[in-house]
Write an enzyme that holds these catalytic residues in place. Structure first.
Site, mmCIF file in Angstrom:
data_model
loop_
_atom_site.group_PDB
_atom_site.id
_atom_site.type_symbol
_atom_site.label_atom_id
_atom_site.label_comp_id
_atom_site.label_asym_id
_atom_site.label_seq_id
_atom_site.Cartn_x
_atom_site.Cartn_y
_atom_site.Cartn_z
ATOM 1 N N LEU A 1 1.553 -8.278 3.689
ATOM 2 C CA LEU A 1 1.674 -9.380 5.105
ATOM 3 C C LEU A 1 2.581 -8.625 6.051
ATOM 4 O O LEU A 1 2.208 -8.963 7.347
ATOM 5 C CB LEU A 1 1.973 -10.633 4.583
ATOM 6 C CG LEU A 1 1.381 -11.678 3.770
ATOM 7 C CD1 LEU A 1 1.964 -12.813 3.316
ATOM 8 C CD2 LEU A 1 -0.281 -11.744 4.192
ATOM 9 N N GLY A 2 3.589 -8.294 5.873
ATOM 10 C CA GLY A 2 4.436 -7.592 6.897
ATOM 11 C C GLY A 2 5.325 -6.618 6.347
ATOM 12 O O GLY A 2 5.582 -6.537 5.036
ATOM 13 N N ASP B 1 19.426 -12.350 13.690
ATOM 14 C CA ASP B 1 18.180 -11.549 13.809
ATOM 15 C C ASP B 1 17.018 -12.573 14.480
ATOM 16 O O ASP B 1 16.106 -12.275 13.918
ATOM 17 C CB ASP B 1 17.890 -10.605 12.760
ATOM 18 C CG ASP B 1 16.790 -9.410 12.988
ATOM 19 O OD1 ASP B 1 16.766 -9.232 14.319
ATOM 20 O OD2 ASP B 1 16.286 -8.902 12.110
ATOM 21 N N VAL C 1 6.668 -7.982 2.583
ATOM 22 C CA VAL C 1 6.267 -9.194 2.036
ATOM 23 C C VAL C 1 4.714 -9.105 1.806
ATOM 24 O O VAL C 1 3.813 -8.396 2.476
ATOM 25 C CB VAL C 1 6.377 -10.112 3.374
ATOM 26 C CG1 VAL C 1 5.773 -11.540 2.873
ATOM 27 C CG2 VAL C 1 7.950 -10.225 3.751
ATOM 28 N N GLY D 1 9.702 -5.735 6.630
ATOM 29 C CA GLY D 1 11.082 -6.109 7.313
ATOM 30 C C GLY D 1 11.949 -4.849 7.284
ATOM 31 O O GLY D 1 11.642 -3.924 6.843
ATOM 32 N N GLY E 1 12.492 -4.827 3.223
ATOM 33 C CA GLY E 1 11.568 -4.940 2.244
ATOM 34 C C GLY E 1 10.395 -5.315 2.737
ATOM 35 O O GLY E 1 10.105 -5.351 4.030
ATOM 36 N N LYS F 1 8.649 -11.487 -1.002
ATOM 37 C CA LYS F 1 9.422 -10.370 -0.495
ATOM 38 C C LYS F 1 10.035 -9.432 -1.241
ATOM 39 O O LYS F 1 10.866 -10.037 -2.227
ATOM 40 C CB LYS F 1 10.315 -11.036 0.469
ATOM 41 C CG LYS F 1 11.085 -10.077 1.339
ATOM 42 C CD LYS F 1 12.137 -10.722 2.205
ATOM 43 C CE LYS F 1 12.810 -9.522 3.086
ATOM 44 N NZ LYS F 1 13.748 -10.084 3.908
#
Length: 809
Positions: free
Chosen positions: A531-532, A649, A539, A534, A537, A554
């Site tokens: 999904l994405g 953040d 996800v 970071g 890490g 995650k």
């Protein structure tokens, strides 16, 4: 330029002469010495002129106080000038000080002071009988005067030079900037406009009788930069002399070009003022004495319905007994019935998806005569009146159309300038068509009768009825047995599932579940769907309970000390939080060196995808709601959870959207927890370039204001639907978003930020102001998130922000 300066000096000779003479005569009796101060509640709270007709000091506005000059009147004082008019009122512990350094300064009693005079080193000051407050050098030279900075009024002996404007007050009791402005243009005309418009002829509603159209065409800006050497007749100013004559004069030789009004008073004790009133009309008043009421000597407009924007969007003005009243166009209702001049909005929902000519059964056309609109049509063509009405009905974009002299013009809402025309006027032969919504009611007027049963007494008929009844009973018993078995089995399986998933249901609401690594690997199909990514890490998408519950997993990929700190920080920060604008943590995995976090699944991705990658710009109301959602989430972290938390953040990539498009803050890996009574801390730099507050680089204690700075950048990105740093832009000044926003704010060109999108201008201005306050260089100038939420909700007034210094981090 030399001739222009000489002309201006000649125009102001009367004012300067009065100031110098006044200083010489009043130095011992009425002069104000450096070090003198005033307060709102301690007498005296003002500095008065020798005749006591004018005073400068504190006057009350709402629950606070502002600094201004007022004319003493019989029933009430009349404010003629206000300092820092768009700043919020100050409290009763404020102080107006003529400092020992010779500067006029307002000390608010809070963290910031406000300069009123733009110069220092004055030797003394004086409030003159002309209503002019003047600062002098030791040689009796005027170095600053209030006459150079008019607000909504000019007084006798005062001029309004080329390029300067008067802005009306918001209301009789609120002297901040209002709805209208009056500009002395470089083309030689004094012109009145709605305040939020540009200098184009279509927005003007009154002008002096010179050739106003010179250098201007409809929908184009007037040429304010004409060469003075080749157009000397345009080098003009408005001058109100001490006798009460309002004159348009030539700056070059001080000759009168046009006399707007002639004085009816020769008595020098009569005070005159020319004011752009709150209704947009420019009026000249005389005040014969302190005990008399003001007399209107002249006014620019007789018919108040000629004032554009008098009634707001989607409404028009009508005179009744010579008093103006506002009415909504068909298909619209007042935004505020108590303040009908604020405008109207649709009272029906317009179809979001429409195919031309296929949805006209949901709309109807209402026809009105003797109305005109000076808005710009999006379509114009030769067409009959009937075809014009039909064309608008079948056009999905059309909200109104006008038929005149064989031409048809189509418009979209909002309509700004709709006016009623009297009989015989230019537009009296025009017809305007408004598209309104209809409610489709479908009814069945014809209900077929039930068939009549034919009853017989024959044995054959009785046998058939008996067989049918037995069959029905048998079928009913079978159906009941099958349904009972199905319900029993379903309940047993559901109860067994609850036992197997122990941490689901109510328990899941209050505790974090510990998952095994194999369980999460199976749920994510071997970490297959990413999904994405970071900072610590990746996800992945997953599903539990046989695919019935979607999750986001995650997996921390740096399992050394840095990743362990990330894992523990996120567990501590989000594990104890419960808020609708924070992503919910469901559980975790801590198996050997493996560290995984399980979150609720956010089906609509991140705010970054919505703002920067979507094919179309998200709806304005959605963006306003998302901005408020994010602010409430940060407020919870700062002030409402058990331990104050610095997210560190805040950026669009860490703001996710659920299935209902509710914005939720995620990724607490960089979060910093404070003790309950702790307000600041030292920590290493953390966050994302472009959203970092300047104090990260200054080795000073970090407070919750670092999140406020990041939120300010995000809020401006939400408003403009673009990144903070954008290289592919038309103008170099647009590269850094915060710099560009401030330039548009100062120039009153906020419509550029939304690319012509139809938005609420007041909400747009408020969001821009909040964003600019949040990104101030000094943390102490940034508001708290509580104040941010109150300002965005419209509960708290917003002061005009100073220029932020962009750190470009």
């Amino acid at each position: 330029m030399a001739s222009f300066s000489a002309a201006v000096l000649l125009l102001q000779i009367f004012v300067c002469f009065e100031a110098v003479v006044g200083a010489a005569l009043q130095k011992h009796s009425n002069s104000i010495s450096p070090g003198t101060s005033l307060t709102p509640i301690t007498q005296p709270n003002s500095w008065q002129s020798p005749s006591r007709r004018f005073a400068l000091g504190f006057y009350q506005q709402g629950s606070g106080f502002l600094v201004g000059i007022w004319l003493v009147g019989a029933s009430q004082n009349i404010t003629v000038w206000t300092a820092n008019r768009d700043y919020p009122p100050v409290s009763s512990n404020a102080m107006l000080e003529f400092t020992t350094k010779g500067k006029l300064l307002l000390r608010t009693g809070q963290s910031e002071d406000r300069s009123i005079s733009t110069t220092a080193s004055a030797s003394f000051a004086s409030m003159l009988d002309s209503g002019n407050f003047v600062l002098y050098s030791k040689d009796f030279v005027v170095i600053w005067q209030s006459f150079d900075f008019p607000t909504d009024t000019i007084l006798g002996g005062q001029i309004l030079p080329n390029g300067h404007s008067l802005f009306s007050s918001f209301s009789e009791t609120n002297h901040s900037t209002g709805k209208f402005r009056l500009k002395m243009q470089y083309d030689g005309n004094l012109v009145a406009y709605p305040a939020s418009t540009e200098d184009i002829s279509v927005d003007a509603y009154w002008t002096t009788t010179l050739s106003y159209r010179r250098g201007c065409t409809a929908y184009t800006r007037c040429r304010d930069t004409l060469n003075p050497q080749s157009h000397l007749d345009l080098n003009s100013s408005i001058y109100l002399n001490s006798n009460g004559s309002l004159l348009l004069i030539n700056n070059t030789d001080s000759t009168t070009i046009q006399s707007l009004s002639h004085s009816s008073h020769s008595n020098n004790t009569v005070v005159h003022r020319a004011t752009l009133d709150i209704d947009g009309n420019f009026r000249l008043y005389s005040h014969p004495s302190v005990n008399s009421e003001p007399v209107i000597e002249w006014k620019a407009i007789d018919n108040m319905c000629d004032v554009k924007s008098f009634c707001g969007f989607n409404s028009y003005c009508t005179l009744n007994d010579n008093k103006p009243y506002c009415s909504c166009i068909p298909g619209a209702d007042f935004l505020d019935h108590d303040q009908q001049s604020t405008g109207c909005e649709r009272n029906f929902t317009k179809l979001t998806r429409c195919k031309d000519g296929k949805k006209n059964e949901f709309y109807d056309i209402i026809t009105m005569d003797n109305l005109k609109s000076e808005d710009r049509p999006y379509y114009e063509a030769e067409m009959t009146k009937d075809d014009c009405s039909k064309s608008c009905l079948e056009d999905c974009l059309c909200d109104a159309s006008i038929s005149k002299s064989g031409y048809c013009m189509k418009f979209m809402l909002p309509l700004r300038y709709i006016m009623r025309q009297s009989s015989g006027a230019e537009y009296s032969s025009s017809t305007i068509f408004f598209k309104v919504g209809t409610k489709s009611i479908r009814s069945n007027n014809h209900i077929p009768p039930y068939p009549q049963l034919v009853v017989t007494t024959s044995k054959k008929a009785l046998m058939i009825i008996l067989v049918l009844c037995l069959s029905l009973v048998t079928y009913s018993c079978f159906a009941l047995a099958f349904s009972g078995l199905f319900i029993f089995k379903h309940r047993v399986l559901k109860y067994r599932m609850l036992l197997e998933t122990g941490s689901s249901g109510l328990i899941e609401e209050f505790t974090l579940r510990l998952y095994s690594y194999n369980e999460l690997r199976k749920a994510t199909n071997g970490f297959k769907e990413k999904l994405g990514q970071g900072s610590f890490g990746t996800v992945y998408r997953g599903a539990l309970y046989k695919g019935k519950k979607l999750i986001a997993v995650k997996r921390l990929e740096k399992v050394v000390e840095e990743g362990e700190k990330e894992f523990r920080a996120e567990m501590r920060a989000i594990g104890r939080t419960r808020h609708k604008n924070l992503v919910r943590l469901l559980g975790y995995c801590a198996e050997g060196s493996k560290r995984l976090l399980v979150y609720e699944f956010m089906s609509n991705g991140s705010l970054a995808d919505l703002l920067f990658r979507a094919q179309r710009r998200p709806d304005w109301t959605e963006r306003v709601r998302i901005g408020l959602d994010v602010a409430r989430g940060i407020l919870y972290l700062h002030e409402e959870c058990e331990a104050p938390t610095l997210h560190c953040d805040i950026k669009p990539h860490n703001i996710l959207l659920d299935e209902f498009w509710t914005a939720k803050i995620s990724d607490f890996g960089l979060a910093k927890l404070l003790m309950p009574d702790q307000t600041r801390t030292f920590t290493q730099v953390r966050g994302t370039r472009g959203y970092l507050a300047p104090e990260w680089q200054k080795n000073i204690p970090i407070t919750v204001k670092v999140d406020v700075y990041s939120y300010g950048i995000v809020l401006l990105e939400i408003v403009c639907c673009r990144r903070n740093i954008e290289v592919n832009v038309l103008e170099p000044e647009e590269v850094v978003l915060s710099n560009w926003v401030y330039k548009c704010f100062v120039a009153r060109e906020l419509n550029k930020l939304v690319g012509g999108e139809e938005v609420d201008k007041k909400i747009l201005e408020n969001m821009v102001k909040v964003g600019l306050w949040c990104i101030q260089d000094e943390p102490v100038l940034r508001p708290s998130m509580k104040s941010v939420v109150l300002m965005l909700e419209g509960i708290t007034d917003i002061a005009t922000p100073p220029c932020p210094t962009n750190s470009s981090m």
